[in-house]
Design a protein around this motif. Structure first.
Motif, short mmCIF file in Angstrom:
data_model
loop_
_atom_site.label_atom_id
_atom_site.label_comp_id
_atom_site.label_asym_id
_atom_site.label_seq_id
_atom_site.Cartn_x
_atom_site.Cartn_y
_atom_site.Cartn_z
N GLU A 168 -1.97 1.62 12.48
CA GLU A 168 -1.02 0.95 12.33
C GLU A 168 -0.57 0.49 11.21
O GLU A 168 -1.37 0.49 10.09
N LEU A 169 0.72 0.54 10.82
CA LEU A 169 1.44 0.44 9.59
C LEU A 169 2.33 -0.68 9.15
O LEU A 169 2.73 -1.17 9.95
N SER A 172 5.14 -4.59 4.24
CA SER A 172 4.70 -5.54 3.01
C SER A 172 3.20 -6.16 3.11
O SER A 172 2.57 -6.34 3.95
N GLU A 173 2.97 -6.78 1.96
CA GLU A 173 1.74 -7.65 1.89
C GLU A 173 1.91 -8.73 2.74
O GLU A 173 0.79 -8.88 3.61
N ALA A 174 2.81 -9.18 3.11
CA ALA A 174 3.09 -10.51 3.94
C ALA A 174 2.90 -10.21 5.59
O ALA A 174 2.18 -10.61 6.12
N GLU A 175 3.36 -8.83 5.86
CA GLU A 175 3.26 -8.41 7.30
C GLU A 175 1.84 -8.12 7.39
O GLU A 175 1.24 -8.51 8.51
N SER A 195 3.96 -2.02 14.37
CA SER A 195 4.34 -3.47 15.17
C SER A 195 5.44 -4.26 14.58
O SER A 195 5.90 -4.73 15.60
N GLY A 196 5.56 -4.27 13.28
CA GLY A 196 6.97 -4.89 12.96
C GLY A 196 8.25 -4.60 13.86
O GLY A 196 9.18 -5.14 13.61
N ALA A 220 9.36 -0.81 22.51
CA ALA A 220 10.29 -2.02 22.25
C ALA A 220 10.16 -2.82 23.76
O ALA A 220 9.60 -2.18 24.65
N VAL A 221 10.98 -3.85 23.84
CA VAL A 221 10.96 -4.56 25.37
C VAL A 221 12.19 -5.05 25.36
O VAL A 221 13.14 -5.60 24.46
#
Length: 435
Positions: free
Chosen positions: A164-165, A168-171, A316-317, A334-335
């Motif tokens: 999983e990739l 950003s650090e926040a993500e 995941s993002g 996607a959904v």
């Protein structure tokens, strides 16, 4: 209907109509739905010596079960409502080709389901939902490993883990609470960066600053081929297939009746409804109103030569994955919450493929095959597994993204229920009447 394959219609058993005697006496166990859930239930019941007939309008593993992302996601224990989706909804909905979209005209019909989904994400439901999913996943892994061995399909299993990739650090930090929850249930993983990421997947764009490697994540060579191979094993045990569209069902203390589109009727001592996104329509015949929605998923399967993908890559993002299959490289996910009647919007497949080209700069996007399937989803992220309101009828549907993953476990639970044995899990969280 997204597919209508002639291959499925030419299956060795597809054209075997019941004999006059069988029609008169009825079926022992009838299953509506030839997807992976129905296949696994049929197989385990056949192993137990029961006579099983599967009814499907297209064929064995020809619809949604044929084109999924091929993951046996036994470590994916977080219910969908707890994966940050509620917080992400405003941002995602602003992008018509993003990870989640709702056609504006469909929103009024969808609103009751969305309200239930929002409530399912409340903190008071979190621990119970997490424990239920974790228990289901433990059973799923054990049952799948046994079934793969018994059916001779173990060589179709890939145990390469997943990556999983995060961009950003926040993500990355936002994901940590979910990993901590998995850790409590003994799920192994390690966070990686820099050279470790490059070693796990050479050729990635440098935009990914962190990753999480899950060694226990598994995939299959091709979900359609696996389903057909498991069915071939079930056929050797005596399971039969009838190509037919089911219009209506009835049930009483003596058994169940299936009314087919051509007006003929089939009777069965026991009936299992495992028809995916169409199951709730049949359940209404029996007085059970189940809030099932369809997460329409899209993908593009590229030739094997498109890129050397080492393991399933999870973005995941952006709500999609890239999976290496023996039959190609599948880019999808996607959904789209849009029901079963709207035509496909393959611009969504193209949008994911464009992102994949940026994430894997050497990816060859040519020669792809687009696809859309219907994930049958319930607002609390748990399937319906158990008895219907009517006698002699059972349900197994609503697995969302986890149909392939949980199919063998569901087959085990349904087998135990029909045989009158004690199932290995408490089925109260899965009962149809919980809504």
């Amino acid at each position: 209907m997204q597919q209508n394959s002639e291959e499925g219609r030419r299956s060795s058993s597809a054209l075997q109509a019941p004999s006059p005697r069988e029609r008169e006496e009825g079926e022992d166990i009838a299953i509506i739905g030839g997807g992976i859930i129905g296949i696994c239930a049929a197989t385990l019941l056949s192993e137990a010596g029961r006579s099983v007939t599967v009814f499907d309008r297209t064929g064995i593993c020809e619809e949604t079960s044929s084109g999924n992302a091929a993951a046996l996601a036994f470590t994916d224990v977080l219910p969908l409502a707890h994966k940050g989706m509620v917080k992400q909804l405003p941002k995602w909905l602003a992008d018509p080709l993003g990870p989640l979209t709702i056609p504006p005209a469909y929103l009024p019909k969808l609103l009751p389901w969305l309200i239930r989904f929002w409530r399912a994400g409340a903190p008071k439901h979190y621990q119970a939902s997490l424990a239920t999913q974790a228990g289901m996943m433990r059973l799923a892994e054990a049952e799948w490993m046994g079934l793969l061995d018994r059916s001779g399909t173990r060589p179709m299993l890939h145990e390469d883990g997943s990556l999983e990739l995060y961009e950003s650090e926040a993500e990355f930090r936002a994901s940590l609470s979910g990993w901590a929850a998995r850790e409590r249930f003994g799920i192994g993983f390690r966070h990686v960066e820099g050279e470790e990421i490059a070693a796990l997947q050479p050729g990635l764009a440098p935009r990914f600053v962190k990753g999480t490697f899950v060694p226990g994540w598994k995939t299959v060579a091709d979900p359609k081929l696996l389903g057909k191979a498991v069915w071939a094993y079930a056929e050797k045990l005596g399971a039969r297939f009838e190509h037919a569209r089911v219009e209506r069902i009835e049930a009483d203390a003596k058994g169940a009746t299936i009314v087919l589109a051509d007006g003929t009727r089939r009777t069965a001592k026991k009936l299992l409804i495992a028809a995916g996104a169409w199951s709730h329509l049949l359940a209404r015949n029996l007085g059970d109103r189940i809030p099932l929605e369809t997460e329409r998923g899209y993908n593009t399967t590229l030739p094997v030569s498109a890129f050397d993908v080492k393991r399933q890559l999870i973005f995941s993002g952006h709500g999609f994955v890239i999976t290496p299959l023996e039959t190609g490289v599948r880019v999808g996910g996607a959904v789209e919450l849009g029901g079963i009647d709207r035509p496909p919007n393959f611009a969504r497949s193209k949008a994911m493929l464009e992102k994949a080209k940026r994430f894997l700069p050497g990816l060859d996007p040519s020669g792809g095959r687009e696809w859309m399937g219907y994930r049958p989803s319930l607002p609390d992220s748990l399937p319906v597994i158990g008895a219907a309101r009517a006698p002699n009828v059972f349900y197994a549907f609503g697995h969302g993204h986890l149909g392939l993953t949980q199919a063998a476990a569901t087959g085990r639970l349904i087998r135990d229920l029909i045989l009158g044995q004690t199932p290995p899990l408490d089925l109260i969280p899965f009962r149809a009447q919980r809504f």
